[in-house]
Enzyme design. Structure first.
Site, PDB file in Angstrom:
ATOM      1  N   SER A 152       0.920  -0.938   0.095  1.00  0.00           N
ATOM      2  CA  SER A 152       0.140  -0.049  -0.074  1.00  0.00           C
ATOM      3  C   SER A 152       0.885   1.272  -0.078  1.00  0.00           C
ATOM      4  O   SER A 152       1.651   1.608  -0.867  1.00  0.00           O
ATOM      5  CB  SER A 152      -1.022   0.054   1.219  1.00  0.00           C
ATOM      6  OG  SER A 152      -1.808   0.911   1.134  1.00  0.00           O
ATOM      7  N   ASP A 249      -9.617  -2.945  -6.031  1.00  0.00           N
ATOM      8  CA  ASP A 249      -8.840  -2.188  -5.267  1.00  0.00           C
ATOM      9  C   ASP A 249      -8.856  -0.651  -5.840  1.00  0.00           C
ATOM     10  O   ASP A 249      -8.780  -0.419  -6.880  1.00  0.00           O
ATOM     11  CB  ASP A 249      -7.212  -2.453  -5.357  1.00  0.00           C
ATOM     12  CG  ASP A 249      -6.510  -1.920  -4.381  1.00  0.00           C
ATOM     13  OD1 ASP A 249      -6.486  -0.795  -3.950  1.00  0.00           O
ATOM     14  OD2 ASP A 249      -5.794  -2.795  -3.739  1.00  0.00           O
ATOM     15  N   HIS A 279      -8.630  -4.093  -1.570  1.00  0.00           N
ATOM     16  CA  HIS A 279      -7.349  -3.536  -1.167  1.00  0.00           C
ATOM     17  C   HIS A 279      -7.159  -4.361   0.327  1.00  0.00           C
ATOM     18  O   HIS A 279      -7.882  -4.342   1.000  1.00  0.00           O
ATOM     19  CB  HIS A 279      -7.290  -2.140  -0.936  1.00  0.00           C
ATOM     20  CG  HIS A 279      -6.223  -1.413  -0.421  1.00  0.00           C
ATOM     21  ND1 HIS A 279      -5.139  -1.383  -1.544  1.00  0.00           N
ATOM     22  CD2 HIS A 279      -5.675  -0.982   0.799  1.00  0.00           C
ATOM     23  CE1 HIS A 279      -4.094  -0.732  -0.688  1.00  0.00           C
ATOM     24  NE2 HIS A 279      -4.358  -0.519   0.507  1.00  0.00           N
TER      25      HIS A 279
END
Length: 308
Positions: A152, A249, A279
């Site tokens: 991330s 995502d 995600h």
């Protein structure tokens, strides 16, 4: 959404990060205990000063317990939208990498926005990268085989760190492992994203993350160099990459675009697209086949480009 991930969604009620609840989320994260280290993996914490001497940085180092020769090293950055997180959150992942590959990992407890906006976090990561190079002999690192990676926002920092290292020519990472990386602030300007199936990181949270990191300059033309990896015009010369992301995502399109641009610039890039995944889908249940395949892809890439 994949049926095997629907249970995970139920385990994670939708949450939007904001200035109002950030303190509470950080408190809850601080209370999460680190898993116990297995006997075959050594885990230790040390502190170093960053390159400018303005801050003390904690590094969490993972190594095979009985390593006898210099091993490749992965500089790792945890996720958290540039605003939350700590290395211990990804202990399980780092331990798996060490066990299966015999590598060492230096996970950086970098400073977080909004108290510490760009370039604080990236400066900390670069300091850790240089520290790993300069202290390789004492710690059993192979200074010729250094990679960077993260999840991330940590993946975004890894991409930025690769660009910064390439330009400064002081150290040369040979690979970048980018797990659903947060690469492009301009995504917050899009109005076509349906993130109803992504409970872990929404467009609202994404806006707050970039606003915190860039001090409210997100989406503008006045963003600092290295703050947004996707804004770099020339990606040629960068080391090979692995990028993995799910189709649900928020970062799906920006990650796909970055992978394509790397390839067009002549940079090898292995792309792992997970259909129907949101995600952070891989942190809920390690027994799911979709998660195991995702891990295998990461490990195969590290073995191919870093371990050799």
């Amino acid at each position: 959404m994949r049926p095997d991930l629907q249970v995970a969604v139920k385990m994670s009620p939708s949450l939007h990060y904001s200035s109002k609840n950030l303190w509470l989320i950080r408190l809850l994260i601080s209370l999460i205990p680190a898993p116990k280290a297995p006997k075959d993996v050594s885990i230790k914490n040390i502190k170093i000063d960053n390159k400018g001497g303005s801050a003390s940085i904690r590094l969490r180092i993972y190594q095979p317990a009985n390593h006898t020769s210099a091993a490749p090293v992965l500089i790792w950055m945890h996720g958290g939208g540039y605003i939350i997180g700590k290395p211990e959150m990804e202990d399980t992942l780092c331990i798996q990498f060490v066990r299966e590959l015999g590598i060492s990992i230096v996970s950086v407890d970098y400073r977080l926005a909004p108290k510490h906006p760009f370039p604080a976090g990236l400066d900390d990561c670069y300091s850790a990268l240089m520290w790993a190079k300069h202290n390789s002999k004492q710690l059993g690192f192979d200074a010729t085989r250094i990679a960077v990676g993260g999840t991330s926002a940590g993946g975004g920092l890894a991409a930025a760190l690769t660009q910064l290292a390439y330009d400064r020519k002081e150290v040369s990472p040979i690979f970048q492992l980018l797990t659903y990386p947060m690469l492009d602030d301009r995504t917050v300007l899009r109005t076509d994203i349906d993130d109803s199936n992504s409970p872990t990181w929404s467009q609202k949270s994404n806006r707050f993350g970039w606003e915190s990191y860039l001090a409210k300059k997100y989406g503008s033309d006045e963003i600092p160099t290295y703050s947004v990896p996707a804004r770099r015009e020339d990606l040629s010369g960068l080391p090979p990459a692995w990028i993995g992301v799910g189709t649900l995502d928020v970062f799906y399109k920006e990650d796909m675009a970055y992978a394509q641009r790397l390839k067009e610039a002549g940079v090898a890039c292995d792309l792992n697209i997970v259909e129907g995944a949101f995600h952070g889908f891989d942190v809920f249940d390690p027994q799911l086949s979709i998660v195991q395949e995702f891990r295998k892809s990461q490990i195969a890439a590290l073995r191919k480009y870093l371990v050799g």
